[in-house]
Design a protein around this motif. Structure first.
Motif, PDB file in Angstrom:
ATOM      1  N   GLY A  29       3.793   8.753  10.326  1.00 57.29           N
ATOM      2  CA  GLY A  29       3.589   8.490  11.753  1.00 57.29           C
ATOM      3  C   GLY A  29       2.113   8.271  12.058  1.00 57.29           C
ATOM      4  O   GLY A  29       1.742   7.357  12.810  1.00 57.29           O
ATOM      5  N   GLY A  30       1.269   9.104  11.470  1.00 57.93           N
ATOM      6  CA  GLY A  30      -0.173   9.039  11.729  1.00 57.93           C
ATOM      7  C   GLY A  30      -0.795   7.727  11.287  1.00 57.93           C
ATOM      8  O   GLY A  30      -1.697   7.210  11.941  1.00 57.93           O
ATOM      9  N   VAL A  31      -0.320   7.205  10.157  1.00 57.37           N
ATOM     10  CA  VAL A  31      -0.909   5.947   9.662  1.00 57.37           C
ATOM     11  C   VAL A  31      -0.113   4.739  10.143  1.00 57.37           C
ATOM     12  O   VAL A  31      -0.436   3.604   9.791  1.00 57.37           O
ATOM     13  CB  VAL A  31      -1.025   5.900   8.111  1.00 57.37           C
ATOM     14  CG1 VAL A  31      -1.914   7.036   7.598  1.00 57.37           C
ATOM     15  CG2 VAL A  31       0.335   5.923   7.420  1.00 57.37           C
ATOM     16  N   HIS A  81      -6.240   5.926   5.528  1.00 56.63           N
ATOM     17  CA  HIS A  81      -6.517   4.490   5.736  1.00 56.63           C
ATOM     18  C   HIS A  81      -7.645   4.026   4.828  1.00 56.63           C
ATOM     19  O   HIS A  81      -7.567   2.988   4.176  1.00 56.63           O
ATOM     20  CB  HIS A  81      -6.935   4.226   7.184  1.00 56.63           C
ATOM     21  CG  HIS A  81      -5.772   4.042   8.102  1.00 56.63           C
ATOM     22  ND1 HIS A  81      -4.771   3.139   7.861  1.00 56.63           N
ATOM     23  CD2 HIS A  81      -5.434   4.664   9.257  1.00 56.63           C
ATOM     24  CE1 HIS A  81      -3.869   3.197   8.838  1.00 56.63           C
ATOM     25  NE2 HIS A  81      -4.254   4.122   9.693  1.00 56.63           N
ATOM     26  N   ASN A  82      -8.699   4.821   4.839  1.00 57.21           N
ATOM     27  CA  ASN A  82      -9.872   4.486   4.068  1.00 57.21           C
ATOM     28  C   ASN A  82      -9.542   4.341   2.583  1.00 57.21           C
ATOM     29  O   ASN A  82      -9.998   3.423   1.909  1.00 57.21           O
ATOM     30  CB  ASN A  82     -10.867   5.621   4.314  1.00 57.21           C
ATOM     31  CG  ASN A  82     -12.139   5.391   3.582  1.00 57.21           C
ATOM     32  OD1 ASN A  82     -12.476   6.143   2.693  1.00 57.21           O
ATOM     33  ND2 ASN A  82     -12.828   4.312   3.914  1.00 57.21           N
ATOM     34  N   LYS A 119       0.854  -1.188   0.000  1.00 56.97           N
ATOM     35  CA  LYS A 119       0.000   0.000   0.000  1.00 56.97           C
ATOM     36  C   LYS A 119       0.892   1.241   0.000  1.00 56.97           C
ATOM     37  O   LYS A 119       1.795   1.345   0.848  1.00 56.97           O
ATOM     38  CB  LYS A 119      -0.889  -0.017   1.235  1.00 56.97           C
ATOM     39  CG  LYS A 119      -1.923  -1.124   1.189  1.00 56.97           C
ATOM     40  CD  LYS A 119      -2.675  -1.248   2.502  1.00 56.97           C
ATOM     41  CE  LYS A 119      -3.727  -2.349   2.396  1.00 56.97           C
ATOM     42  NZ  LYS A 119      -4.374  -2.594   3.710  1.00 56.97           N
ATOM     43  N   LEU A 120       0.655   2.144  -0.913  1.00 56.35           N
ATOM     44  CA  LEU A 120       1.504   3.335  -1.030  1.00 56.35           C
ATOM     45  C   LEU A 120       0.723   4.620  -0.775  1.00 56.35           C
ATOM     46  O   LEU A 120      -0.456   4.721  -1.120  1.00 56.35           O
ATOM     47  CB  LEU A 120       2.104   3.441  -2.435  1.00 56.35           C
ATOM     48  CG  LEU A 120       3.090   2.375  -2.909  1.00 56.35           C
ATOM     49  CD1 LEU A 120       3.701   2.793  -4.239  1.00 56.35           C
ATOM     50  CD2 LEU A 120       4.184   2.171  -1.870  1.00 56.35           C
ATOM     51  N   VAL A 121       1.416   5.585  -0.203  1.00 54.03           N
ATOM     52  CA  VAL A 121       0.884   6.938  -0.040  1.00 54.03           C
ATOM     53  C   VAL A 121       1.987   7.890  -0.491  1.00 54.03           C
ATOM     54  O   VAL A 121       3.143   7.712  -0.098  1.00 54.03           O
ATOM     55  CB  VAL A 121       0.556   7.248   1.438  1.00 54.03           C
ATOM     56  CG1 VAL A 121       0.027   8.668   1.590  1.00 54.03           C
ATOM     57  CG2 VAL A 121      -0.437   6.234   2.004  1.00 54.03           C
TER      58      VAL A 121
END
Lengths: 267, 267
Positions: A181-183, A145-146, A30-32
């Motif tokens: 950090g948040g995810v 996340h969603n 999964k990439l962001v």
């Protein structure tokens, strides 16, 4: 999940294999993406007749002074131009990219800097109004996340919401660190135009969080900001922070494989 | 689900109760916004030294001529300025708004108009290159469903992807119709600055799809486009299309209650 920070001048400087590399990685991970784009903001602001003002901190750090008009231009160029150009490039590869800003779904919250201490033209210290820049202080990971849980690849521009719901200019590297950090990402990768951190004329290939923090004062500006962002991400629970070149073949896979880059780990 | 089309000059002209009204509705219904913003595009393009050219069709319809540079400015202003301004306004109300473009997640696909027939300055018909405008021909509702099902309120700018992955300028009203059709919305509401369709000096409060189609040639430009969009939405399975004023108290609830507006239904 892997969070990848890329610059704003995306096409320039990235190896031609980059998009195919990203496409291959999306098939297993999964990439962001989080991007920058300061140069493009300056170019468009200048075209719009709004000359950009840069300020220098007592530590010698030069940064954009973001008044209200500049904040509006910053938001427009970051989210409407750079963000959509990157999203378009990914869509063209068959990647389900979704371009959003750090404000969307309230992802990034930041505290507006009320005052800034600068060195004025006469070389004297001076306090000025903080304008519209901020220090990120909270991340709501729900939207990211969603999206990733449903097969989308978010592309996030570095804009945060203040407590007063103003849009704040935040640093792209640190935005990437906070998103990671948040995810609770496994890795955060900072793609840049050099192989990584050079200390004593040698590439540092591995470092602990503690070593990185100790090295910070010895590192030149630009790279210092990336190392700082790495330490922030690790302190928020990310397992690995990497600084790597975008100019090598398959740059993301190469960074994941720890080829010729700087890898910082908690211990 | 309700799809709401709003103009680009959001603050101007909307009743001060609008945001509280939207907030109240989000507590019981799923909302999606689609916006316009042509005037703002023209203003920013002019500031950037790119005068906007308008063309006139043989039917007398005036529209923006979108060359590549204009398409880039259109994308930037629509997605980076107007979209984020609307998203920011909703976030300030405590609504989990997410500003996206029609290209994001591949929502809107359009066919680029290869050629345009126009009336030139000498009043003669002339074929010109189609530029970067398109007619929407497919909707991928996955991203919109995904967002609304998780409590987010998408705000969509009217930009579509061509088969060649170019960004195309698409009409905001018709983008709203296609989004509504694509997600099988219960209602699509076009918020405008008049109460609805006026025929024979009287507000038409109820109409069937067939009646609306028959009336199209008698309706002036602007409103004609909204009625056309209503018919398209209904033909794609939307149960109700409403044209209503944004200048009345609680404009969205008022439209839902069928107060003083035009309601078009399949039969």
């Amino acid at each position: 999940m892997i969070v990848i920070k890329i610059g704003g001048s995306v096409v320039d400087g990235l190896h031609p294999s980059t998009l195919a590399d990203i496409k291959a990685i999306t098939e297993k991970d999964k990439l962001v993406f989080v991007h920058g784009g300061g140069k493009e903001v300056t170019a468009t602001a200048t075209k719009l007749g709004k000359e950009q003002k840069f300020i220098v901190s007592p530590g010698g750090v030069r940064s954009r002074y973001t008044d209200k008009e500049t904040a509006d231009i910053y938001t427009m160029v970051m989210s409407g131009k750079i963000n959509k150009a990157i999203t378009g490039m990914l869509l063209r590869q068959g990647i389900k990219a979704v371009g959003i800003a750090g404000i969307d779904g309230g992802i990034l919250k930041a505290e507006r800097k009320k005052k800034l201490l600068i060195i004025n033209e006469k070389g004297r210290k001076m306090m000025i109004d903080g304008g519209y820049t901020g220090k990120i202080n909270a991340v709501d990971p729900a939207l990211v996340h969603n999206l990733v849980d449903n097969g989308f690849v978010p592309v996030v521009s570095p804009i945060a919401l203040s407590e007063e719901y103003d849009f704040l200019n935040v640093d792209g590297d640190r935005a990437a660190a906070y998103v990671a950090g948040g995810v609770k990402a496994d890795k955060v990768i900072f793609i840049t135009n050099v192989n990584g951190l050079i200390l004593n004329e040698k590439l540092v290939t591995a470092m602990t969080l503690e070593q990185a923090k100790a090295a910070l004062p010895k590192i030149g500006f630009g790279m210092e900001k990336k190392v700082l962002a790495c330490t922030e991400a690790l302190e928020m629970g990310v397992k690995e922070a990497i600084i790597a070149s975008g100019q090598v073949e398959n740059p993301i896979s190469s960074a994941i494989a720890h080829n010729n880059c700087t890898v910082i780990t908690p211990k």
